[in-house]
Design an enzyme around this catalytic site. Structure first.
Site, PDB file in Angstrom:
ATOM      1  N   ASP A  42      37.043 -25.126   2.381  1.00  0.00           N
ATOM      2  CA  ASP A  42      38.207 -24.267   2.562  1.00  0.00           C
ATOM      3  C   ASP A  42      38.298 -23.188   1.480  1.00  0.00           C
ATOM      4  O   ASP A  42      38.730 -22.061   1.756  1.00  0.00           O
ATOM      5  CB  ASP A  42      39.479 -25.109   2.555  1.00  0.00           C
ATOM      6  N   GLY A  43      37.912 -23.526   0.259  1.00  0.00           N
ATOM      7  CA  GLY A  43      37.934 -22.531  -0.809  1.00  0.00           C
ATOM      8  C   GLY A  43      37.018 -21.367  -0.504  1.00  0.00           C
ATOM      9  O   GLY A  43      37.375 -20.199  -0.701  1.00  0.00           O
ATOM     10  N   THR A 153      49.584 -27.195   4.653  1.00  0.00           N
ATOM     11  CA  THR A 153      48.958 -28.509   4.485  1.00  0.00           C
ATOM     12  C   THR A 153      48.149 -28.596   3.194  1.00  0.00           C
ATOM     13  O   THR A 153      47.492 -29.605   2.950  1.00  0.00           O
ATOM     14  CB  THR A 153      48.034 -28.826   5.676  1.00  0.00           C
ATOM     15  N   ALA A 154      48.184 -27.550   2.373  1.00  0.00           N
ATOM     16  CA  ALA A 154      47.405 -27.525   1.134  1.00  0.00           C
ATOM     17  C   ALA A 154      48.309 -27.848  -0.056  1.00  0.00           C
ATOM     18  O   ALA A 154      48.909 -28.910  -0.108  1.00  0.00           O
ATOM     19  CB  ALA A 154      46.714 -26.166   0.991  1.00  0.00           C
ATOM     20  N   LEU A 157      51.861 -29.083   0.658  1.00  0.00           N
ATOM     21  CA  LEU A 157      52.017 -30.475   1.073  1.00  0.00           C
ATOM     22  C   LEU A 157      51.966 -31.415  -0.124  1.00  0.00           C
ATOM     23  O   LEU A 157      52.739 -32.379  -0.217  1.00  0.00           O
ATOM     24  CB  LEU A 157      50.934 -30.847   2.083  1.00  0.00           C
ATOM     25  N   SER A 158      51.082 -31.129  -1.089  1.00  0.00           N
ATOM     26  CA  SER A 158      50.987 -31.986  -2.268  1.00  0.00           C
ATOM     27  C   SER A 158      52.249 -31.909  -3.123  1.00  0.00           C
ATOM     28  O   SER A 158      52.541 -32.828  -3.895  1.00  0.00           O
ATOM     29  CB  SER A 158      49.766 -31.609  -3.115  1.00  0.00           C
TER      30      SER A 158
END
Length: 253
Positions: A42-43, A153-154, A157-158
């Site tokens: 993803d990065g 969601t990244a 989310l955390s």
């Protein structure tokens, strides 16, 4: 068959896959392509979106990295056919304008999120305005995030922020370790909103702002809004599209 450009992360696995796809399909440069295939995690996908934004080409990712939420499964076979039947997922980035202590203004785009973070051991003090109206006079926290649906969601989310359905035209405003207001856990905002963060006492409590991976240090004022001009399109296999993936994340325990 569409003219395909393939770009890859610098890992041995991704570079080997790049060479294989070039042999199989006779790929071209991004300047001559009709679609870009990105190999990595993803990065790397985020870096690809930023790097080739001006090309305005759809991007089809295949996972050859640690995290692949924005990627399809890696399979070298039948790549043109997979691209032809892939479903488009348009991404509209956030536009960040950050003013620093020196008086400069830095602009940057974010497909995932814009995050403000304290730079020292002392908590940040931030005023939160929406469309010119103050909503939180003083947020005392480690930081605060504005995330798109794709980015919800990244990092969002955390930090215990909400997962936003893709295509909802909403943003997540999520504080990081908030101390005051004690019970405030953030908000879900329409994507058309103009968000402003004013840093209170920036010299004693310095704050940085990051749009995806573009960091600005010692900010005093940060404004965020959805870009009205820029967009990029991701391509996903029909059996594993982004909308379904985001929905599934809400039922992951």
């Amino acid at each position: 068959m569409s003219k395909i450009a393939v770009v890859a992360a610098q890992t041995p696995e991704a570079q080997a896959a790049l060479a294989d796809l070039q042999r199989r399909y006779g790929t071209c440069s991004p300047d001559a392509a009709e679609v870009i295939v990105a190999l990595g995690g993803d990065g790397f996908m985020l870096r690809t979106l930023h790097r080739y934004l001006r090309h305005e080409l759809p991007v089809y990712g295949m996972k050859l990295g640690t995290i692949g939420f924005l990627m399809n499964q890696y399979r070298p076979e039948d790549l043109p056919e997979r691209i032809a039947r892939a479903q488009p997922a348009p991404l509209r980035p956030l536009q960040m304008e950050a003013q620093n202590e020196a008086g400069g203004t830095i602009s940057a785009l974010a497909f995932n999120e814009v995050s403000l973070l304290r730079q020292t051991k002392q908590a940040a003090h931030v005023r939160v305005d929406l469309n010119g109206a103050t909503k939180v006079p003083e947020l005392i926290c480690d930081g605060v995030i504005v995330a798109t649906a794709a980015g919800s969601t990244a990092y969002n989310l955390s930090a215990h922020g909400p997962i936003l359905p893709f295509g909802s035209n909403m943003l997540a405003l999520t504080p990081i370790s908030p101390f005051r207001p004690r019970r405030w856990r953030g908000a879900i905002l329409p994507a058309t909103v103009d968000v402003r963060f004013e840093i209170l006492d920036p010299y004693k409590r310095p704050v940085s702002a990051t749009a995806d991976s573009n960091e600005v240090r010692d900010v005093i004022d940060v404004r965020i809004r959805e870009s009205s001009e820029q967009t990029m399109t991701l391509l996903f296999d029909p059996e594993h599209n982004l909308e379904e993936r985001i929905l599934d994340e809400q039922f992951t325990f």
